[in-house]
Enzyme design. Structure first.
Site, short mmCIF file in Angstrom:
data_model
loop_
_atom_site.label_atom_id
_atom_site.label_comp_id
_atom_site.label_asym_id
_atom_site.label_seq_id
_atom_site.Cartn_x
_atom_site.Cartn_y
_atom_site.Cartn_z
N SER A 87 0.85 -1.19 0.00
CA SER A 87 0.00 0.00 0.00
C SER A 87 0.89 1.24 0.00
O SER A 87 2.04 1.22 0.46
CB SER A 87 -0.95 0.00 1.20
OG SER A 87 -0.23 0.06 2.40
N THR A 108 0.99 4.34 1.57
CA THR A 108 1.52 4.95 2.79
C THR A 108 2.51 4.01 3.47
O THR A 108 3.57 4.45 3.93
CB THR A 108 0.37 5.33 3.75
OG1 THR A 108 -0.54 6.18 3.06
CG2 THR A 108 0.90 6.05 4.98
N CYS A 109 2.20 2.72 3.52
CA CYS A 109 3.11 1.75 4.14
C CYS A 109 4.43 1.72 3.38
O CYS A 109 5.51 1.74 3.99
CB CYS A 109 2.50 0.35 4.13
SG CYS A 109 1.03 0.18 5.15
N ARG A 110 4.36 1.70 2.07
CA ARG A 110 5.57 1.70 1.25
C ARG A 110 6.39 2.95 1.54
O ARG A 110 7.61 2.88 1.73
CB ARG A 110 5.22 1.62 -0.22
CG ARG A 110 6.44 1.63 -1.12
CD ARG A 110 6.06 1.70 -2.61
NE ARG A 110 7.25 1.82 -3.40
CZ ARG A 110 7.88 2.97 -3.64
NH1 ARG A 110 7.43 4.11 -3.14
NH2 ARG A 110 8.98 3.00 -4.38
N LEU A 160 8.11 2.68 5.01
CA LEU A 160 9.20 1.71 5.08
C LEU A 160 10.36 2.09 4.17
O LEU A 160 11.52 1.83 4.51
CB LEU A 160 8.71 0.31 4.77
CG LEU A 160 7.72 -0.27 5.79
CD1 LEU A 160 7.52 -1.76 5.55
CD2 LEU A 160 8.13 -0.01 7.22
#
Length: 155
Positions: A44, A46-48, A51
């Site tokens: 996703s 935002t997660c990408r 991280l």
């Protein structure tokens, strides 16, 4: 697993598998500070972004001796594909089954959506919870907050 996370107390212990099926146990990492980063979904946006920011600034964690553990309810196979695609050099752990048990122990599991919120927890070398932040699913965490927490841990 232990009870609800409280600053100044032992962090809830857990054992989850990494992207190759190898068990990783939080309490076995004593002697090393650890940041546990919960993310809602692999791949996703935002997660990408979060991280990749950690990946691109991993020296800040490494220099402080802090190990990064990312926890998602995705399967280990999904996490392995994501790790390989993005070149993440830190551990991605699967909280797939029992679904979200570790996220529940850290009180960051969204029961309606079936995924974790954006919670981060800094655990010192003795296994004591020293810092935490929890953001809603769409709100990225600030790298500066990690840096400040790590600096406080070293002080």
């Amino acid at each position: 697993m232990t009870a609800t996370p409280v600053l100044g107390e032992l962090a809830p212990d857990f054992t989850l598998v990494d992207t190759h099926g190898t068990p990783v146990t939080l309490s076995a990492l004593r002697g090393t500070p650890v940041v546990v980063v919960f993310v809602p979904f692999a791949f996703s946006g935002t997660c990408r972004g979060e991280l990749c920011e950690i990946r691109d600034n991993i020296a800040a964690f490494d220099q402080a001796g802090v190990r990064v553990l990312v926890v998602s309810c995705d399967s280990m196979f999904t996490l392995r594909a994501w790790q390989e695609q993005e070149g993440y050099g830190f551990d991605l752990l699967s909280d797939f089954w029992p679904h979200g048990d570790v996220a529940r122990a850290y009180e960051v599991f969204d029961e309606k959506a079936g995924r974790p919120l954006r919670g981060s927890f800094l655990v010192d070398a003795d296994g004591v919870l020293r810092w935490s932040v929890v953001n809603p699913a769409g709100q990225a965490r600030d790298l500066a907050a990690y840096r400040a927490a790590i600096a406080d841990l070293a002080a």
